[in-house]
Design a protein around this motif. Structure first.
Motif, PDB file in Angstrom:
ATOM      1  N   THR A   1      -4.738  12.438   2.558  1.00  0.00           N
ATOM      2  CA  THR A   1      -5.423  11.186   2.876  1.00  0.00           C
ATOM      3  C   THR A   1      -4.524  10.140   3.521  1.00  0.00           C
ATOM      4  OG1 THR A   1      -4.965  10.336   0.639  1.00  0.00           O
ATOM      5  CG2 THR A   1      -7.038  11.529   0.978  1.00  0.00           C
TER       6      THR A   1
ATOM      7  N   MET B   1     -16.126   1.993  -3.372  1.00  0.00           N
ATOM      8  CA  MET B   1     -15.064   1.630  -2.435  1.00  0.00           C
ATOM      9  C   MET B   1     -13.801   1.186  -3.168  1.00  0.00           C
ATOM     10  SD  MET B   1     -17.262  -0.382   0.514  1.00  0.00           S
ATOM     11  CE  MET B   1     -15.780  -0.821   1.402  1.00  0.00           C
ATOM     12  N   LYS B   2     -13.988   0.422  -4.250  1.00  0.00           N
ATOM     13  CA  LYS B   2     -12.832   0.004  -5.047  1.00  0.00           C
ATOM     14  C   LYS B   2     -12.145   1.211  -5.682  1.00  0.00           C
ATOM     15  CE  LYS B   2     -14.531  -4.640  -6.209  1.00  0.00           C
ATOM     16  NZ  LYS B   2     -14.950  -5.557  -7.324  1.00  0.00           N
ATOM     17  N   LYS B   3     -12.957   2.154  -6.172  1.00  0.00           N
ATOM     18  CA  LYS B   3     -12.405   3.346  -6.789  1.00  0.00           C
ATOM     19  C   LYS B   3     -11.600   4.173  -5.775  1.00  0.00           C
ATOM     20  CE  LYS B   3     -13.808   7.499  -9.295  1.00  0.00           C
ATOM     21  NZ  LYS B   3     -14.976   8.265  -9.836  1.00  0.00           N
ATOM     22  N   GLU B   4     -12.136   4.273  -4.576  1.00  0.00           N
ATOM     23  CA  GLU B   4     -11.440   5.024  -3.531  1.00  0.00           C
ATOM     24  C   GLU B   4     -10.158   4.313  -3.101  1.00  0.00           C
ATOM     25  OE1 GLU B   4     -12.440   7.075   0.835  1.00  0.00           O
ATOM     26  OE2 GLU B   4     -13.759   5.538  -0.016  1.00  0.00           O
ATOM     27  N   LYS B   5     -10.213   2.958  -3.104  1.00  0.00           N
ATOM     28  CA  LYS B   5      -9.038   2.193  -2.698  1.00  0.00           C
ATOM     29  C   LYS B   5      -7.922   2.293  -3.718  1.00  0.00           C
ATOM     30  CE  LYS B   5      -7.820  -2.321  -0.810  1.00  0.00           C
ATOM     31  NZ  LYS B   5      -8.330  -3.694  -0.488  1.00  0.00           N
ATOM     32  N   LYS B   6      -8.290   2.412  -4.991  1.00  0.00           N
ATOM     33  CA  LYS B   6      -7.288   2.495  -6.042  1.00  0.00           C
ATOM     34  C   LYS B   6      -6.652   3.884  -6.142  1.00  0.00           C
ATOM     35  CE  LYS B   6      -9.258  -1.105  -9.009  1.00  0.00           C
ATOM     36  NZ  LYS B   6      -9.866  -1.407 -10.332  1.00  0.00           N
TER      37      LYS B   6
ATOM     38  N   LYS C   1       0.816  -1.215   0.000  1.00  0.00           N
ATOM     39  CA  LYS C   1       0.000   0.000   0.000  1.00  0.00           C
ATOM     40  C   LYS C   1       0.846   1.259   0.000  1.00  0.00           C
ATOM     41  CE  LYS C   1      -0.536  -0.042   5.044  1.00  0.00           C
ATOM     42  NZ  LYS C   1      -1.522  -0.022   6.152  1.00  0.00           N
TER      43      LYS C   1
ATOM     44  N   GLU D   1     -19.976  -0.826  -3.661  1.00  0.00           N
ATOM     45  CA  GLU D   1     -18.774  -1.633  -3.787  1.00  0.00           C
ATOM     46  C   GLU D   1     -17.822  -1.040  -4.819  1.00  0.00           C
ATOM     47  OE1 GLU D   1     -17.568  -6.321  -4.662  1.00  0.00           O
ATOM     48  OE2 GLU D   1     -19.676  -5.682  -4.582  1.00  0.00           O
TER      49      GLU D   1
ATOM     50  N   TRP E   1      -2.543   7.507  -2.376  1.00  0.00           N
ATOM     51  CA  TRP E   1      -2.542   8.347  -1.170  1.00  0.00           C
ATOM     52  C   TRP E   1      -1.814   9.666  -1.448  1.00  0.00           C
ATOM     53  CZ3 TRP E   1      -1.135   4.610   3.428  1.00  0.00           C
ATOM     54  CH2 TRP E   1      -2.217   3.753   3.653  1.00  0.00           C
TER      55      TRP E   1
END
Length: 383
Positions: A112, A100-105, A6, A97, A108
């Motif tokens: 954030t 959430m995937k879009k935000e995870k990708k 990450k 869902e 940083w």
């Protein structure tokens, strides 16, 4: 095993990028920052819209289920509506869902990469200064007496401390000692110690007194209660610049010199007061000092009183001019050097005192003149 993947997807800050010399770097940085902020704003907007949609869907499906229980409409219509809502709920779950995937990708960035664990805001209320400037002298004196009566032991404990940390800890535990009354008490104590010739202890108490006065001056400059300046003063004095330390030491030395001067003045005043009381105690019936009167007598009269020879005194008085003799003998009576009519005392006492002799009988002329009668001396001796 710890997964560090990450940390690979981090958007590096603008000031760490290498740009081409022909590119306007500040403009590029502003564009990148603006683009990143817009992407984050769009994502937050999508999350807010999804949240509102789910709240609306949740309220509608609850209403539909309640209507089925009450049979307020046909069962087929309610079932169709419920089926439609269930499909809509699945679609909302799919969108959530994907979001959430879009935000995870998303990589940083400085905004954030971390979030505050907790936040706390403390507002310190500025302590109000005590308004005692308008007090009368009587009230100030009464306040000082009451303060000393209640806190004399604590004041002496503070005056005997030697380390700054100990003084700070002690005043933090007893903040009411940071006041003018404590400074005044330490000044008086320093003077008394100097009068008792306890010079080293006086110097130490004087140091503590200057510390107290510095805190009071600091509170006056900041217009706050002196109790709020305890930590500020000790932090400043322990980590001060050489000029501030030199000024502090100079003030201590000047204060000790004033203490020594005042102690000498008080000693002189005490001696003068003792001498005055002693002089008042030996004043004669006429209010004259026998020592002063004796010093003003002629040498021949001094010899008479020193030898306590009455016959010599009579002879000396007879040889002197009348007015001068009257003047000196009257002063002797007023000062108690000579006691008139001493023959009226007991004969035993008269025999034991060589200065007491029988007084002669007064003549009519003496009664008319109303002259004082001196023991062992008559006006006939003066003629």
């Amino acid at each position: 095993m710890v997964d560090y993947s990450k940390w690979k997807n981090i958007e590096i800050s603008d000031d760490e990028d290498d740009t081409h010399p022909n590119i306007d770097t500040p403009s590029l940085f502003r564009w990148r920052h603006q683009a990143r902020v817009e992407r984050m704003a769009e994502l937050e907007l999508e999350k807010d819209e999804l949240k509102k949609s789910k709240q609306s869907w949740h309220a509608r499906i609850i209403d539909c289920k309640e209507r089925m229980k009450k049979n307020e409409a046909k069962d087929d219509e309610v079932e169709q509506e419920l089926e439609k809502l269930e499909k809509e709920g699945k679609e909302l779950d799919r969108k959530e869902e994907e979001l959430m995937k879009k935000e995870k990708k998303m990589p940083w960035n400085v905004d954030t990469i971390s979030k505050p664990g907790f936040e706390k805001t403390v507002l310190n209320k500025k302590p109000e200064r005590k308004q005692d400037e308008n007090l009368s002298e009587e009230q100030r004196e009464l306040n000082m007496k009451n303060f000393v009566k209640e806190n004399e032991k604590l004041c002496k404990q503070y005056g005997m401390l030697r380390k700054y940390d100990d003084s700070k800890r002690f005043l933090t535990q007893h903040p009411h000692l940071v006041c003018d009354e404590t400074a005044n008490y330490l000044v008086i104590w320093s003077i008394n110690l100097e009068m008792e010739e306890k010079h080293e202890l006086m110097a130490h108490v004087a140091h503590q007194c200057i510390c107290m006065q510095y805190m009071l001056v600091l509170a006056k400059q900041l217009d706050v209660d002196p109790r709020a300046c305890i930590g500020s003063f000790f932090s400043k004095i322990q980590n001060c610049v050489p000029e501030y330390r030199q000024q502090f030491e100079t003030d201590i030395e000047d204060f000790k010199e004033r203490i020594k001067k005042r102690a000498q003045e008080k000693i002189k005043e005490a001696l003068a007061e003792a001498e005055e009381e002693e002089r008042k105690a030996r004043l004669g019936p006429g209010g004259l000092d026998p020592l002063e009167v004796f010093d003003t007598l002629p040498e021949e009269l001094k010899a008479c009183f020193e030898s306590r020879d009455t016959e010599l005194l009579q002879k000396t008085i007879a040889e002197m001019p009348v007015e001068e003799a009257k003047h000196h003998m009257k002063r002797c009576v007023d000062s108690g050097l000579w006691v008139p009519n001493a023959a009226d005392a007991n004969e035993d006492n008269a025999k034991s005192k060589s200065t007491e002799i029988d007084s002669p009988t007064e003549s009519p002329k003496e009664k008319e003149d109303k002259e004082p009668i001196y023991t062992g001396v008559s006006l006939d001796d003066l003629d």
